[in-house]
Design an enzyme around this catalytic site. Sequence first.
Site, mmCIF file in Angstrom:
data_model
loop_
_atom_site.group_PDB
_atom_site.id
_atom_site.type_symbol
_atom_site.label_atom_id
_atom_site.label_comp_id
_atom_site.label_asym_id
_atom_site.label_seq_id
_atom_site.Cartn_x
_atom_site.Cartn_y
_atom_site.Cartn_z
ATOM 1 N N VAL A 172 -3.362 -5.167 10.551
ATOM 2 C CA VAL A 172 -2.529 -4.236 9.832
ATOM 3 C C VAL A 172 -3.032 -3.931 8.741
ATOM 4 O O VAL A 172 -3.640 -4.712 7.868
ATOM 5 C CB VAL A 172 -1.508 -5.657 9.470
ATOM 6 N N THR A 192 0.192 -0.870 0.204
ATOM 7 C CA THR A 192 -0.542 -0.221 0.144
ATOM 8 C C THR A 192 0.816 1.299 -0.206
ATOM 9 O O THR A 192 0.474 2.237 -0.683
ATOM 10 C CB THR A 192 -1.169 -0.406 1.458
ATOM 11 N N LYS A 232 1.756 -10.788 9.923
ATOM 12 C CA LYS A 232 0.316 -10.684 8.844
ATOM 13 C C LYS A 232 -0.508 -11.763 7.882
ATOM 14 O O LYS A 232 -0.298 -11.724 6.739
ATOM 15 C CB LYS A 232 0.543 -9.394 8.198
ATOM 16 N N TYR A 284 4.191 -11.924 6.995
ATOM 17 C CA TYR A 284 3.280 -11.964 5.894
ATOM 18 C C TYR A 284 2.472 -12.762 4.627
ATOM 19 O O TYR A 284 3.674 -12.772 3.498
ATOM 20 C CB TYR A 284 3.622 -9.836 5.221
#
Length: 298
Positions: free
Chosen positions: A209, A53, A169, A141
């Site tokens: 998150v 992002t 995550k 992640y």
Amino acid sequence: MTTDPARPFGRVLTAMVTPLAEDGSIDLAGAQELAAHLVDRQAHDGLAVLGTTGESPTMSDGESHAVLEAVIDAVGDRATVLAGVGTNDTAHTIERAQAAERLGADGLLVVTPYYNKPPQAGLLRHFTAVADSTDLPVMLYDIPHRSAVPIEVETMVRLAEHPGIVAVKDAKGDFGAMAWTKARTDLAFYSGDDMLNLPILAMGGVGVVSVVGHLVGPRLAELIAAVEAGDLARARAVNDSLLPVYTGIFRTQGAILVKAALNALGLPAGPLRPPLVEATHDQLAQLRIDLADGGVQL
């Protein structure tokens, strides 16, 4: 800055966009302003910078270092700053991890290597090598819809044996795998998919998150608190109120519409770097409708 080992990076973290100037250069002052806004006005106790992002694939290492340093300077005394350092090259990821440690990051966000589709043995070697390279705690992640390869349960179990690998995550959406991993490890799970925030929290996730956290941080904090209090009826009500926000932001790539929303609110965001493109007039009009349905006025 959290001291809770069960929640090593805080409760509410946002995968922060990287503000850009109109010429496409990094807006460091804007990054500091946005970071302070998220911490001081949007109930964040942590930020994840330099993730997808944050448009990290289009940023040089020098630009990444400058953004991280600016955000740490702005909010590092009152929020955990997690540095996205993952690439699909183990050596490069280690270089980025060591730089993040030198700059003062509180932890590392390390994505599954993408595109080259390593086997599980390769994932084990990659994540272990990165964790060995610094003294910072690591959040894995797991996002196979971007990386093509999931981190399988047996691999998670082995990675959890490393003292520096403390969290995940989770953007995999495999609740069976999450349940088995939680049953066999002490890894802290953070929701990495806003639409799945409630089920991940209800299964024992410790935080989020988020992308929509740019806009609704206090309500995410309320959602987490309701789950932790065992008030699932309240948690469902809060989550239901957020559904239009989740849907609205992810009608296309999240960074596109979050930046559109932040720009409309007069907050630092700016344009996007190719290959991402700006939201169209029609997309912005739909976003205004979606966010209004979720209680956010642009």
